[in-house]
Write an enzyme that holds these catalytic residues in place. Structure first.
Site, short mmCIF file in Angstrom:
data_model
loop_
_atom_site.label_atom_id
_atom_site.label_comp_id
_atom_site.label_asym_id
_atom_site.label_seq_id
_atom_site.Cartn_x
_atom_site.Cartn_y
_atom_site.Cartn_z
CE LYS A 1 6.36 -3.22 1.91
NZ LYS A 1 7.12 -2.44 2.89
C1 LIG Z 1 11.47 -6.43 0.18
C2 LIG Z 1 10.88 -6.47 1.55
N1 LIG Z 1 10.73 -7.66 2.15
C3 LIG Z 1 10.19 -7.77 3.38
C4 LIG Z 1 9.77 -6.65 4.07
C5 LIG Z 1 9.22 -6.82 5.45
O1 LIG Z 1 7.87 -6.44 5.53
P1 LIG Z 1 7.18 -6.29 6.96
O2 LIG Z 1 7.49 -4.91 7.46
O3 LIG Z 1 5.70 -6.48 6.68
O4 LIG Z 1 7.71 -7.34 7.83
C6 LIG Z 1 9.91 -5.39 3.48
C7 LIG Z 1 9.48 -4.21 4.21
O5 LIG Z 1 9.55 -3.10 3.81
C8 LIG Z 1 10.48 -5.29 2.19
O6 LIG Z 1 10.65 -4.11 1.59
#
Ligand SMILES: Cc1ncc(COP(=O)(O)O)c(C=O)c1O
Length: 362
Positions: A173
């Site tokens: 990210k």
């Molecule tokens: C659109 C979206 N929402 C939520 C997430 C979840 O993030 P995390 O890995 O921090 O839980 C991601 C992860 O890539 C994502 O692309």
């Protein structure tokens, strides 16, 4: 034997240097590794950056989304409208709350939730909408009801939203702590509930119980979760936040160069999506050329996990979901490598107008 390409271009790489390493070293030497002063300071700094009254840190954006739904009392019998063109988390958390995800289409302009389509699938059971700021594009966020923003792809200075906004600090990210997440809100009650819910439901500041300045006693106010983050990660996050504007500038420079060389007009700085007619061939070809590409995302409503949920045809999602490829994009990517990627794309094919007037590589 095929000649080995000299190139080895990553899809994403964290932008970590001595500062982050030093910050982690200090935490290791402090003797306080879990949630503590670094996390509380990171929360304050992050809230100020995005223009929110409160920021509550958690161990992932998935946890943030789940807690946000719980904070709004969403559960059995409720429906939550989500895009199908998103990561599994957005819909999984709805299921884990006992509610039903209802899939809506996205707009061809930015691949974000289409407010007109949301109206079509809105029912008496609809409790909330979860727009995703896909690739870093700003999604429509005003639906006249409860909204939880999935902002895993977008951290924006002075976003100043009245919604619950959930962020991701996953390794790829724009700001990373390895794994991590944050929920922001201007609502005092929601913030206090979230801060307890992420740590078992223990009374406020119970994390301080081993600190010489903390109180030994705590109460368990309700059955919460174990979603807190740790100071080791928050120390990285604080450095990343200080470097954030510089990292964004580099990402923007790369996006602008891709746009210029490919004749496209992408805006987001998290992902650089293109559409490719022969995606399988293209993925094998780019791999051979030493370029790591990815794809974001498969239409969720077509995946086994969600295929039982009744979903109308989602024309844009179904068109882009089977063609989308995401190109390398991270602050350390050299402009020379961007030129190389574009040259190889042009050797593969050229962009023609496809459905919805979208440029597709054929
Ligand atoms: C659109 C979206 N929402 C939520 C997430 C979840 O993030 P995390 O890995 O921090 O839980 C991601 C992860 O890539 C994502 O692309």
């Amino acid at each position: 034997m095929k000649p080995k390409t000299l190139k080895n271009i990553a899809f994403a790489k964290p932008h970590i240097d001595k500062e982050e390493i030093e910050a982690v070293r200090k935490v290791l030497e402090s003797g306080w590794l879990t949630m503590g002063p670094e996390t509380i300071t990171f929360e304050k700094e992050f809230a100020k950056f995005v223009g929110a009254k409160h920021a509550v840190s958690v161990n992932s954006c998935t946890s943030a989304l789940f807690l946000a739904l719980k904070a709004l009392n969403i559960g059995s019998g409720d429906e939550v409208i989500v895009p199908s063109f998103t990561f599994a988390s957005t819909a999984n958390v709805v299921v884990h709350c006992g509610a039903t995800p209802v899939f809506a289409d996205v707009k061809p302009e930015d691949f974000c939730l289409d407010p007109e389509f949301v109206k079509k699938v809105w029912t008496k059971k609809t409790k909330a909408v979860m727009p995703v700021h896909y690739a870093g594009n700003l999604a429509h966020i005003d639906y006249g009801g409860l909204v939880i923003e999935d902002s895993a792809h977008r951290i924006f200075k002075d976003h100043k939203s009245k919604n619950l906004v959930c962020y991701s600090f996953y390794a790829t990210k724009n700001l990373t702590t390895g794994e991590g997440g944050m929920v922001t809100t201007d609502d005092d009650n929601l913030a206090h509930w979230l801060a307890k819910a992420r740590l078992h439901g223990l009374s406020h500041d119970a994390w301080k119980r081993y600190d010489p300045n903390g109180k030994w006693y705590y109460d368990i106010e309700f059955s919460g979760f174990k979603f807190n983050t740790v100071d080791l990660a928050s120390a990285i996050g604080r450095v990343q936040l200080r470097k954030f504007n510089d990292m964004e500038k580099k990402r923007k420079e790369i996006v602008n160069l891709y746009n210029k060389l490919l004749g496209l007009d992408n805006k987001g700085t998290h992902l650089y999506p293109i559409l490719v007619e022969k995606r399988n061939e293209f993925m094998a070809y780019t791999k051979e050329q030493g370029i790591s590409c990815s794809f974001h995302f498969l239409p969720l409503h077509k995946s086994p996990a969600f295929s039982k949920i009744k979903t109308p045809k989602l024309p844009v999602t179904e068109y882009i979901g089977y063609r989308v490829v995401t190109l390398p994009l991270f602050p350390g990517l050299s402009l020379k490598d961007v030129e190389y990627v574009c040259q190889k794309i042009k050797e593969f094919g050229s962009f023609k107008k496809g459905e919805f007037d979208l440029p597709v590589l054929v």
